[in-house]
Design an enzyme around this catalytic site. Structure first.
Site: not given
Length: 518
Positions: A64, A114, A175, A238, A328, A334, A375
Site C-alpha cells: 500500500d 485505498s 482496513h 494485552e 498486504e 502507507d 494501490d
C-alpha cells in the site's frame, strides 16, 4: 608552501576519492563487467517462456502506497543493510520476469484512495473514493445505494470454486485493502457497528467487521483489528485499560470459531504454537487497531509479515484444489508516508520484500501465479546530489541555495513543512526513526500520489501483464489464470501430469548419461 586553497582542494579531492573507491568495486571500472552482466540478462530474457497452464494457487502481494520511488529506495536500503552500496541490489520482486503499470485513479477522483483502488484490483471494477466492494453507482456514505451494486472479489470466487483463501495484513484486517476481499460498504471507515451513521443503521447496512466473519468463509485471517470484534465490556487481553468497540454486544471471534477446526490467537507465543497440519482455520489479531511498524515491533509479542505469510501458506496449501492469498503491508508503508517518516516506510517495504521471498520458497512458479503491486503511490521523492553508496536516508553532498544541506528523500507535502528558517541537515538527524522529511507544503498528513504504479508478476499467465493497464485489469488476470468466474470455462490445462520444459531437459540429460554408462 601550498596555499590554503590548494590544501582545501586536495582534501576535498581525497574525501571524494575515498568515498568513490569505497562505494565502487574494481570490476565495475571495466567494460567487460557491464557487458557480461548485460549478456547474462539478455540470455535470461531470451529464455523466458510463457507459462500457459492454469494457476492452482494465486498470491497477490499489495504494497500500500508503494510507488516506484519507494521501490527504488527500498532496494538501496536492502543492499545497505547487507553492507553493500545498495544501488546494485535486487529486491525479490525485481526478479519477476513480467512487468506492467497500473493506472490508479478512482472513478470520481484523480488522486485515489485505498478503498476504491482495492475494489478495482480485487473485484475487477473501478469504484468511487472511499467505497468498498461496490460499483461507482454507490456514492460514499450512501448506504441505501449499496444494495444491488455489490461486486464480488476474486477471493470470494476462489472460495466458491473450492479453494482455501486467506488474508494477511499489517493493518487492521477491517482496513480498506483487505476489506475489499469480503465487504460491500459505502464507507471504508465503518469498521464497527459503532461507526455506522444513523442512515446506515436505518437502511440495514452491516459494519465491515461483521461482514468479515459472515460474508465469505475465510480460512486464514492475520493482522490487527481486535477492538472491532468485541463488545465495549470486553477488556483487551494485552492492554487492560482498552476495551472492544462494539455496541451490539457481539463477540465476533467466538461466532467465527463455531463449527470449524479453527484457532484464534492474539500473541506470538500462541501463534508459533499453531500447527498448520491440524489447523484449517486461523484468526490472529495482534493489536487492537493496526500492527506496529516493523521498526517498533516487539518480536516476542507480534509476528512479522514474513512469519504470518509463511503460516498462511502452510495452512492454505493443504487444499488439493489450491488457494488464494492476499498479503498486504498496507498501512505500514502507507501510514509511514502519510506521517512523513520515510525511514519507517522503507523498512516496511524491505520486510514486505522479505515476505515475497519466503512465499517464493514455499511455492512453485509452475503452478502459482504471484503478483506484486501497489494501490497507489505517494508524493515521496528520492533525488538530489549524492555519491554512490550514499545512505538512502542521508543528505546531499552539495548544499541548497540557502547554503544548507538537505536530505535526498523528501516529500512534496506533509507534516515535514518548516515555517520559517529551514534547518541545516546531517545524517544523524535524518536517520532518526521518527525524523520528518522536509516538505514545501504544510499538511497534517502527506497525500497519495497520482502516477502509475508497477505490477510485477511470475507464474501461470503472468505474461498477461505486459503494458499500461487499468487497475481493475489485475483482478481479471488473476481470475482468468485460475479459471475463476467469469472465466471458469477458460480451458487452461493444469499442471497435473505435465512436465515443465526445464525438467524435461534435465530428465533427458540424466537418461543420456545413464545410456553412456551402460
Amino acid at each position: 608552501m601550498a596555499s590554503i586553497r590548494e590544501l582545501l582542494f586536495t582534501g576535498l579531492f581525497l574525501l571524494i576519492s575515498v568515498q568513490w573507491t569505497v562505494s565502487i568495486s574494481e570490476e565495475e571500472l571495466h567494460a567487460s563487467y557491464w557487458n557480461n552482466k548485460a549478456r547474462q540478462t539478455l540470455h535470461t530474457a531470451l529464455n523466458v517462456q510463457r507459462n500457459l497452464k492454469r494457476a492452482k494457487n494465486v498470491i497477490l502481494f499489495l504494497g500500500d502506497g508503494m510507488g516506484l520511488p519507494t521501490v527504488t529506495a527500498a532496494r538501496i536500503l536492502k543492499g545497505q543493510l547487507a553492507g553493500k552500496s545498495g544501488e546494485e541490489t535486487s529486491l525479490v520482486m525485481d526478479t519477476f520476469p513480467h512487468l506492467g503499470l497500473s493506472k490508479t485513479y478512482n472513478v470520481d477522483q484523480q488522486m485515489p484512495d485505498s478503498a476504491g483502488t482495492a475494489t478495482a484490483y480485487l473485484c475487477g471494477v473501478k469504484a468511487n473514493y472511499g467505497t468498498l466492494g461496490v460499483t461507482a453507482a454507490t456514492r460514499r456514505n450512501d448506504c441505501s445505494a449499496t444494495y444491488g451494486n455489490e461486486v464480488e472479489s476474486v477471493l470470494s470466487r476462489a472460495k466458491k470454486a473450492g479453494k482455501s483463501v486467506g488474508i494477511v495484513t499489517t493493518t487492521r484486517v477491517q482496513h480498506a485493502s483487505p476489506a475489499a476481499n469480503y465487504a460491500h460498504t459505502a464507507n471504508r471507515d465503518w469498521y464497527c457497528d459503532s461507526d455506522l451513521t444513523p442512515e446506515a443503521i436505518q437502511n440495514g447496512c452491516q459494519d465491515i467487521a461483521y461482514q468479515l466473519v459472515n460474508n465469505t468463509e475465510i480460512n486464514v485471517i492475520l493482522g490487527g483489528g481486535r477492538r472491532y470484534m468485541f463488545s465495549r465490556t470486553t477488556k483487551d487481553p494485552e492492554y487492560p485499560t482498552e476495551t472492544g468497540n462494539r455496541n451490539d454486544g457481539q463477540n465476533l471471534v467466538e461466532g467465527w470459531l463455531k463449527n470449524k477446526k479453527a484457532k484464534y490467537v492474539w500473541n506470538k507465543v500462541d501463534f508459533d504454537a499453531v500447527k498448520p497440519s491440524n489447523t484449517d482455520f486461523l484468526m490472529g489479531l495482534f493489536e487492537p487497531k493496526d500492527c506496529r511498524y516493523e521498526l517498533e515491533r516487539d518480536p516476542s509479542m507480534d509476528p512479522s509479515l514474513t512469519e504470518m505469510t509463511e503460516k498462511a501458506i502452510k495452512i492454505l496449501s493443504k487444499n488439493p484444489k489450491g488457494f488464494y492469498l492476499f498479503v498486504e503491508d498496507e498501512g505500514r508503508i502507507d501510514h509511514a508516508h502519510h506521517g512523513g517518516t520515510a525511514k519507517k516506510a522503507l523498512y516496511e517495504a524491505v520486510e514486505f520484500d522479505r515476505a515475497i521471498g519466503r512465499a517464493a520458497e514455499l511455492t512453485s512458479e509452475l503452478d502459482t501465479l504471484t503478483v506484486v503491486t501497489a494501490d497507489h503511490s505517494h508524493v515521496f521523492a528520492f533525488g538530489g546530489h549524492s555519491a554512490r553508496g550514499n545512505s538512502v536516508l542521508g543528505v546531499s553532498r552539495s548544499k541548497a541555495n540557502d547554503n544548507k544541506h538537505f536530505t535526498t528523500a523528501v516529500y512534496g507535502n506533509g507534516p515535514g513543512y518548516r515555517n520559517g528558517t529551514r534547518p541545516d541537515m546531517n545524517e544523524t538527524m535524518s536517520s532518526d526513526n521518527n525524523y520528518l522529511q522536509q516538505a514545501p507544503v504544510p499538511l497534517d498528513s502527506e497525500t497519495h500520489g497520482i502516477e502509475d504504479v508497477a505490477i510485477f508478476a511470475k507464474g501461470p499467465m503472468a505474461h498477461l501483464f505486459h503494458g499500461v493497464h487499468e487497475q481493475n485489469y489485475i483482478a481479471h488476470v488473476t481470475a482468468y489464470a485460475a479459471c475463476l468466474e467469469p472465466y471458469e470455462n477458460c480451458e487452461l490445462p493444469d499442471h497435473a501430469g505435465s512436465i515443465h520444459p526445464s525438467l524435461l531437459l534435465l530428465l533427458m540429460g540424466l537418461l543420456f548419461l545413464s545410456l553412456c554408462n551402460v
